[in-house]
Design an enzyme around this catalytic site. Sequence first.
Site, mmCIF file in Angstrom:
data_model
loop_
_atom_site.group_PDB
_atom_site.id
_atom_site.type_symbol
_atom_site.label_atom_id
_atom_site.label_comp_id
_atom_site.label_asym_id
_atom_site.label_seq_id
_atom_site.Cartn_x
_atom_site.Cartn_y
_atom_site.Cartn_z
ATOM 1 N N ASP A 1 -8.082 8.226 0.713
ATOM 2 C CA ASP A 1 -8.594 7.085 1.295
ATOM 3 C C ASP A 1 -8.473 7.530 3.038
ATOM 4 O O ASP A 1 -8.570 6.814 3.640
ATOM 5 C CB ASP A 1 -7.749 5.996 1.011
ATOM 6 C CG ASP A 1 -8.475 5.143 -0.286
ATOM 7 O OD1 ASP A 1 -9.736 5.631 -0.599
ATOM 8 O OD2 ASP A 1 -8.178 4.194 -0.654
ATOM 9 N N GLY B 1 -13.980 -1.563 -6.641
ATOM 10 C CA GLY B 1 -15.156 -1.201 -6.263
ATOM 11 C C GLY B 1 -14.950 -0.268 -5.057
ATOM 12 O O GLY B 1 -16.444 0.044 -4.608
ATOM 13 N N THR C 1 -10.173 0.263 -9.435
ATOM 14 C CA THR C 1 -9.132 -0.656 -8.914
ATOM 15 C C THR C 1 -9.105 -1.716 -9.761
ATOM 16 O O THR C 1 -9.878 -2.009 -10.705
ATOM 17 C CB THR C 1 -9.482 -1.038 -7.482
ATOM 18 O OG1 THR C 1 -9.318 0.152 -6.786
ATOM 19 C CG2 THR C 1 -8.505 -1.950 -6.747
ATOM 20 N N ASN D 1 -6.367 4.158 -6.774
ATOM 21 C CA ASN D 1 -7.564 4.526 -6.202
ATOM 22 C C ASN D 1 -8.563 4.902 -7.061
ATOM 23 O O ASN D 1 -9.394 4.344 -7.644
ATOM 24 C CB ASN D 1 -7.294 5.823 -5.172
ATOM 25 C CG ASN D 1 -8.574 6.002 -4.227
ATOM 26 O OD1 ASN D 1 -9.169 5.176 -4.195
ATOM 27 N ND2 ASN D 1 -8.735 7.277 -3.801
ATOM 28 N N SER E 1 -10.192 -0.734 1.476
ATOM 29 C CA SER E 1 -11.334 -1.682 1.559
ATOM 30 C C SER E 1 -10.900 -2.990 0.635
ATOM 31 O O SER E 1 -11.689 -3.726 0.667
ATOM 32 C CB SER E 1 -12.471 -1.004 0.845
ATOM 33 O OG SER E 1 -13.150 0.198 1.817
ATOM 34 N N ARG F 1 0.952 -1.163 0.123
ATOM 35 C CA ARG F 1 0.156 -0.014 -0.059
ATOM 36 C C ARG F 1 0.848 1.184 -0.079
ATOM 37 O O ARG F 1 1.854 1.094 0.786
ATOM 38 C CB ARG F 1 -0.890 -0.107 1.164
ATOM 39 C CG ARG F 1 -1.764 1.229 1.369
ATOM 40 C CD ARG F 1 -3.110 0.881 0.790
ATOM 41 N NE ARG F 1 -3.944 1.649 0.987
ATOM 42 C CZ ARG F 1 -5.197 2.176 0.271
ATOM 43 N NH1 ARG F 1 -5.095 1.620 -0.947
ATOM 44 N NH2 ARG F 1 -6.235 2.754 0.831
HETATM 45 O O1 DON Z 1 -7.920 0.975 -1.234
HETATM 46 C C1 DON Z 1 -9.405 1.114 -1.549
HETATM 47 O O2 DON Z 1 -10.128 0.690 -0.658
HETATM 48 C C2 DON Z 1 -9.559 1.982 -2.638
HETATM 49 N N1 DON Z 1 -8.449 2.970 -2.956
HETATM 50 C C3 DON Z 1 -9.941 1.115 -3.589
HETATM 51 C C4 DON Z 1 -10.375 1.984 -4.941
HETATM 52 C C5 DON Z 1 -11.179 1.194 -5.655
HETATM 53 O O3 DON Z 1 -11.730 0.088 -5.429
HETATM 54 C C6 DON Z 1 -11.915 2.006 -6.947
HETATM 55 N N2 DON Z 1 -12.571 1.207 -7.959
HETATM 56 N N3 DON Z 1 -13.540 1.145 -8.205
#
Ligand code: DON
Length: 565
Positions: A418, A468, A376, A396, A448, A103
Site C-alpha cells: 500500500d 475493496g 479486507t 491487504n 483507502s 494500521r
Molecule cells: O488499506 C487499504 O486501503 C487496503 N489495504 C485495503 C485492501 C482491501 O480492501 C482488499 N479488499 N478487497
Amino acid sequence: MKVINYFTLCTLVLLVSCTKNMVPLSYPIQKSKTADSAMVVSAHPLASKVGVDIMKKGGNAIDASIAVQFSLAVCYPVAGNIGGGGFLVYRGANGETSALDYREKAPAAAHSDMYLDKDGKALTDLSQFGHLASGVPGTVDGMWEAFNKYSKLKDWKALIQPSIDAALYGVVLTEREARGLNSNTPDFDKVNKGKTVFTSKVWKAGDILKQPDLAKTLIAIRDKGRDGFYKGKVADQIVAEMKSGNGIITHEDLANYNSVWRKPLITSYRGHDIITMPPPSSGGVVLAQLLQAIEPYNIKDIGFHSPFHVHLFAEAERRSYADRSKHMGDADFYPVPVEKLISPEYVYNRMASFNYEKATQSDQIEAGKVKESDQTTHFNIVDQEGNAVSMTTTLNGGYGSNLVIKNAGFLMNNEMDDFSIKPGVPNLYGLIGAEANKIEPGKRMLSSMTPTIVLKDKKPYIVIGTPGGSTIITTVFQGIVNIIDFDMDAAAAVAAPRFHHQWKPDMIYIEKGTISQETRDALLKMGHKLMDRDKIGRLEAIVINKNGKKVGGADPRGDDDANGY
Ligand code: DON
C-alpha cells in the site's frame, strides 16, 4: 521453568475446552435483520453471533468489536486477522467520537527502494508476497487499546475465548470459503515451506477447518494481553519466521508497535454529520470531497444509474483520486493538507471544470494545487445504549502475504504494497502514489479504508463500511447516497449495483450485467470509457430508524450476516 508451566497450562486448557464442546460452529446467514436493542453486521455469521452474545452478556459495542475482530481471524482467514491492522471509528451514546488507528507500520529497516532491483525496476512480487511484504501488525495492540479505553465488560479473556473455541473445535466452511482456500493453494505453496493448515487438503463446503496453532497464539493473547503477541513466544515465532526468509521485522519492531487514537474526520452532507477516518487513511478525505462535490445537485430526482448520476459521480471521483495520489500519506510523516482538501471552496474549484455533457480526460486532470477480492473486511456494531462502532480490518490482499507464521498459525499482511513502492508504479489496486506515500521506517502506508458513522439530528443514523481496496471509498460513498438520497433501506443500499472511477486508469468500472444499455450508450457518447468487472466491495450497513430500531443490511455478494436482538 516459567515457560514450561505456561505451556503445561495451555495444554490443560486445550484439553478441558475440547471435552466441553466438540461441536464445530456453523450458523445460518441472515441478509437483513431488524432488532430493538443491538446489531452486528459482519462478513461471517459466526463472528456476528459472537458479537451479539457479548452484548447480551452486558458488553458494549467496543467489547463486541474486539470479540468480532478476533473471531474473524479464525473463521474468515482471507481477511480477518491478528497479523494485519485496521481502523475503528467510534461514536459513544454520550456524543464522544474517536478513531483508532491500528494500521501496520513499516519496520525500522524498511527504506524507500527496498522493492527496487539494481536497475530501479519495481519488484511487486516482493511487496505482495512472502516475508518482506509485511508491515508490523497492529491488530492485537489496537484491540488492547480499545479494551483499556472503552470496555464495559472489563473481561478481556471473555472477548478472546470465542475465537479460541472456534480455532479448536473448527469452523464449517462455506462453498465460497472452500473455493477461496483451494484457489489460493499455489500462492500458499509459493510462500510457505511445506504444507500449512490451509493447504492440508482440498476443501469442500461443509468441511471443518481447525487451527490448533492459532488457538495457542490466541491463548497467549488471552492470558497476557498485548504482550502475548508482541513479546515472548509468539514474538519469537514471528522473528524466527522472518529470519527463515527475507523478512526484516525484529523484536524491537514488535515491542515498539503502537496504535494511535486520532481525531476522526468530521464533515457534513445534507445536514447529516459524517464521522470517518482521517490519515493514514485517504478514505475520510476522499469521501468528504465526493459528498461535497455532489451536494449541490438534486440527486434524488436525477434517477438511480441515470447517465447524469454515473457521470457526475465519476467526474467527482476522478478529481479526488488524483488528489489522493499526490497529497495523501501518513500525516505523522508528511504534511497532508486535510483542511484544505476538504474545504468547500477547494472542492467547488475542483469541480469548476466539470462539464454536464462531456467526460474530462484523466490526463488533463492533475492533483489540485495546494499550498502546503474480498480481502479486507468490515463490520458495524450498535449496542443497546446507542454506542456505535464502524471497523475495517485487513491483511491487504486475500490471505495477506500468504505467509503463515510457523507454529503460530496466523497469516501475515502484505500491507507494504500500500506504500508507493516507486512513483507512478500501480499497487495491487492500480493506485499510484508519490512522495507523500513513500516508504520510511515506522511510517504507516496510505489506506483507502473508510469506516464511517453518519448522524442525523445528532443521533447515530447510519453505520457503514466495506472492503475493496481502491473501491472502498466509492462504495461507501454510494451506500450513503443510496440511503440518504435514493431512500433505500439498509439491505437494498448494500445490495444495489455499483460502479467506480479512480482517476487512473481512466475508466468507469461497472459491476458486470448492471447499468442499463441506455445509460451506458449515453456515457460512451460523453467520452467515458467503460469496463465491466466482477463484484465491487462487500458493503455492510446498519440504519437506525426514527423509532430507534436497528436495521442491519449484509451484502449479498458474500456470506455476510446481520444479527441482532
Ligand atoms: O488499506 C487499504 O486501503 C487496503 N489495504 C485495503 C485492501 C482491501 O480492501 C482488499 N479488499 N478487497
